[in-house]
Design an enzyme around this catalytic site. Structure first.
Site, PDB file in Angstrom:
ATOM      1  CE1 TYR A   3      -3.699   2.188   0.529  1.00 22.36           C
ATOM      2  CE2 TYR A   3      -2.994   2.934   2.638  1.00 22.36           C
ATOM      3  CZ  TYR A   3      -3.767   3.218   1.348  1.00 22.36           C
ATOM      4  OH  TYR A   3      -4.732   4.181   1.684  1.00 22.36           O
ATOM      5  CG  ASN A   6      -5.979   6.489  10.993  1.00 23.40           C
ATOM      6  OD1 ASN A   6      -4.875   6.867  10.690  1.00 23.40           O
ATOM      7  ND2 ASN A   6      -6.203   5.367  11.218  1.00 23.40           N
ATOM      8  CB  VAL A  24      -9.004   0.877  15.145  1.00 22.19           C
ATOM      9  CG1 VAL A  24      -9.245   2.504  14.479  1.00 22.19           C
ATOM     10  CG2 VAL A  24      -8.947   0.836  16.598  1.00 22.19           C
ATOM     11  CG  PHE A  79     -12.177  -0.248  18.978  1.00 21.00           C
ATOM     12  CD1 PHE A  79     -11.594  -1.313  18.741  1.00 21.00           C
ATOM     13  CD2 PHE A  79     -11.122   0.774  19.587  1.00 21.00           C
ATOM     14  CE1 PHE A  79     -10.222  -1.715  19.207  1.00 21.00           C
ATOM     15  CE2 PHE A  79      -9.767   0.512  20.072  1.00 21.00           C
ATOM     16  CZ  PHE A  79      -9.585  -0.789  19.657  1.00 21.00           C
ATOM     17  CD  GLN A 105      -1.432   0.659  19.205  1.00 21.19           C
ATOM     18  OE1 GLN A 105      -0.980   0.573  20.310  1.00 21.19           O
ATOM     19  NE2 GLN A 105      -2.065  -0.355  18.493  1.00 21.19           N
ATOM     20  CB  THR A 106      -1.076   8.156  18.961  1.00 22.47           C
ATOM     21  OG1 THR A 106       0.116   8.453  17.975  1.00 22.47           O
ATOM     22  CG2 THR A 106      -0.677   8.118  20.368  1.00 22.47           C
ATOM     23  CG  ASP A 148       0.021  -0.868  14.374  1.00 22.84           C
ATOM     24  OD1 ASP A 148      -1.158  -1.758  13.732  1.00 22.84           O
ATOM     25  OD2 ASP A 148      -0.200   0.055  14.599  1.00 22.84           O
TER      26      ASP A 148
HETATM   27  N1  UDP Z   1      -6.434  -1.751  15.998  1.00 20.78           N
HETATM   28  C1  UDP Z   1      -6.581  -2.368  17.325  1.00 20.78           C
HETATM   29  N2  UDP Z   1      -7.889  -3.299  17.462  1.00 20.78           N
HETATM   30  C2  UDP Z   1      -8.411  -3.513  16.274  1.00 20.78           C
HETATM   31  C3  UDP Z   1      -8.000  -3.068  14.913  1.00 20.78           C
HETATM   32  C4  UDP Z   1      -6.791  -1.868  14.948  1.00 20.78           C
HETATM   33  O1  UDP Z   1      -5.987  -1.914  18.362  1.00 20.78           O
HETATM   34  O2  UDP Z   1      -9.385  -4.516  16.364  1.00 20.78           O
HETATM   35  C5  UDP Z   1      -5.336  -0.647  16.138  1.00 20.78           C
HETATM   36  C6  UDP Z   1      -4.020  -0.836  15.271  1.00 20.78           C
HETATM   37  O3  UDP Z   1      -3.101  -1.736  15.473  1.00 20.78           O
HETATM   38  C7  UDP Z   1      -3.692   0.360  14.738  1.00 20.78           C
HETATM   39  C8  UDP Z   1      -4.914   1.200  15.169  1.00 20.78           C
HETATM   40  O4  UDP Z   1      -5.675   0.550  15.690  1.00 20.78           O
HETATM   41  O5  UDP Z   1      -2.520   0.848  15.743  1.00 20.78           O
HETATM   42  C9  UDP Z   1      -5.570   1.785  13.720  1.00 20.78           C
HETATM   43  O6  UDP Z   1      -5.645   0.769  12.867  1.00 20.78           O
HETATM   44  P1  UDP Z   1      -6.388   0.654  11.348  1.00 20.78           P
HETATM   45  O7  UDP Z   1      -6.488  -0.681  11.020  1.00 20.78           O
HETATM   46  O8  UDP Z   1      -7.676   1.553  11.724  1.00 20.78           O
HETATM   47  O9  UDP Z   1      -5.524   1.466  10.567  1.00 20.78           O
HETATM   48  P2  UDP Z   1      -3.919   2.141  10.176  1.00 20.78           P
HETATM   49  O10 UDP Z   1      -3.753   3.425  10.912  1.00 20.78           O
HETATM   50  O11 UDP Z   1      -3.057   1.271  11.240  1.00 20.78           O
HETATM   51  O12 UDP Z   1      -3.674   2.074   9.041  1.00 20.78           O
END
Ligand code: UDP
Length: 330
Positions: free
Chosen positions: A160, A189, A202, A206, A224-225, A289
């Site tokens: 990606y 995001n 996420v 969630f 992580q943020t 990540d």
């Molecule tokens: N994440 C999480 N639980 C989940 C899905 C994602 O803790 O069920 C975390 C993931 O590890 C990342 C953040 O949420 O740190 C955002 O993940 P996402 O897949 O939404 O997109 P990214 O920003 O990583 O592309």
């Protein structure tokens, strides 16, 4: 005697025509709504590998809307005049591009090439949706457009990240070589209605877990943020960029919400906003990540007079309502 003035009738401006690749996706479909509301004729090109006709079903039958099911990596031929090409097509969630690494690389490279070719042949303005992923696991925080990034080319997210980096380079090459007006937006995001329930990101993860009172799966230590932008703010920023005539508008612009929070804080916010009884559980952190992500939006503020208006608490209300409705249908 002064000469008689011939009455002038102002002719209506011709209806602008927009092509939206990936227009049946989460972001693309919101863009279509906004363009139609502004009087554009909209042509969507989407192969539906991650998009869905559900997202544009409400537009079916309108004379100013057309849907073409096609992979944008194939030659794009349209009889119609085109004023704007919005290149939104791409798998965009980590589990999607893990499952579809070759399509992801192809749409960013071959698909961008075809979309730029369409813009060139029509004399249209072109906008590429790039991503904060081009910054990789960033060593500069918050991320400014001047930062070149820290990407693992051969990691699971490389398909990606590199496809979008290539797409940016190709867009700039078309701009410099062929002089076509181009725009590059780096999307951070984003959330809102029409995200896919099971795209693994996420927000849907969630929210659907919280609504069903299932455990909330926080990856890693949850420190992580990320920074979440509501889709209405994002689309507002992107359209401002496309229509911006400033001489520096071809250079990349970050669009996102700078309000940053840890995934643990985000999980607690979702539990609060849904009134859920879910508990938090920890799961392994996926490889590469990014540890932190927050846009520096000074350039968007200055160039586009844009900043996000929707707070996370406000934006979650329609998002949660949307996921509740989707889950009730299952
Ligand atoms: N994440 C999480 N639980 C989940 C899905 C994602 O803790 O069920 C975390 C993931 O590890 C990342 C953040 O949420 O740190 C955002 O993940 P996402 O897949 O939404 O997109 P990214 O920003 O990583 O592309």
């Amino acid at each position: 005697m002064p000469p008689k003035k011939t009455p002038t009738r102002s002719r209506p401006a011709p209806q602008p025509v927009s092509v939206v690749t990936g227009g049946a996706g989460f972001l693309g479909s919101h863009l279509c709504d906004l363009l139609l509301a502004r009087g554009h004729r909209v042509i969507v090109i989407d192969n539906l590998i991650t998009g869905s006709t559900d997202n544009v079903a409400h537009l079916a039958g309108r004379p100013d809307f057309r849907f073409i099911k096609q992979d944008v990596t194939e030659h794009l031929y349209l009889e119609d005049p085109v004023d704007y090409v919005w290149h939104f097509a791409s798998p965009a969630s980590p589990i999607d591009y893990l499952e579809l690494p070759i399509q992801t690389l192809k749409v960013g490279s071959l698909g961008t090439h075809k979309a730029l070719g369409l813009a060139k042949s029509k004399g249209a303005r072109f906008l590429l949706t790039s991503t904060s992923e081009i910054y990789g696991d960033p060593l500069v925080h918050p991320q400014t457009e001047a930062y070149w990034g820290n990407v693992n080319t051969i990691g699971p997210r490389g398909c990606y990240d590199e496809s979008k980096r290539f797409a940016e380079a190709l867009t700039m090459a078309y701009h410099r070589e062929h002089g076509i007006p181009t725009r590059l937006v780096r999307i951070f995001n984003t959330y809102g209605p029409r995200m896919r329930l099971h795209d693994g990101r996420v927000v849907p993860a969630f929210v659907s877990q919280a609504i069903s009172n299932k455990p909330i799966t926080v990856f890693g230590d949850g420190l992580q943020t990320r920074s979440f932008c509501h889709v209405s703010d994002l689309i507002d920023g992107i359209t401002r960029l496309m229509f911006c005539d400033h001489e520096s508008a071809a250079l990349p612009v970050n669009i996102g919400n700078p309000q940053e929070l840890t995934m643990l804080e985000f999980a607690r916010e979702i539990i609060r906003a849904t009134g859920s009884k879910s508990r938090i559980v920890f799961r392994p952190l996926p490889q590469d990540d990014p540890k932190q992500r927050r846009p520096d939006i000074s350039r968007a503020e200055e160039l586009l007079k844009w900043r996000p208006k929707v707070s996370l608490a406000e934006g979650l209300v329609p998002t949660i309502a949307y996921f509740r409705a989707r889950l009730a249908l299952k």
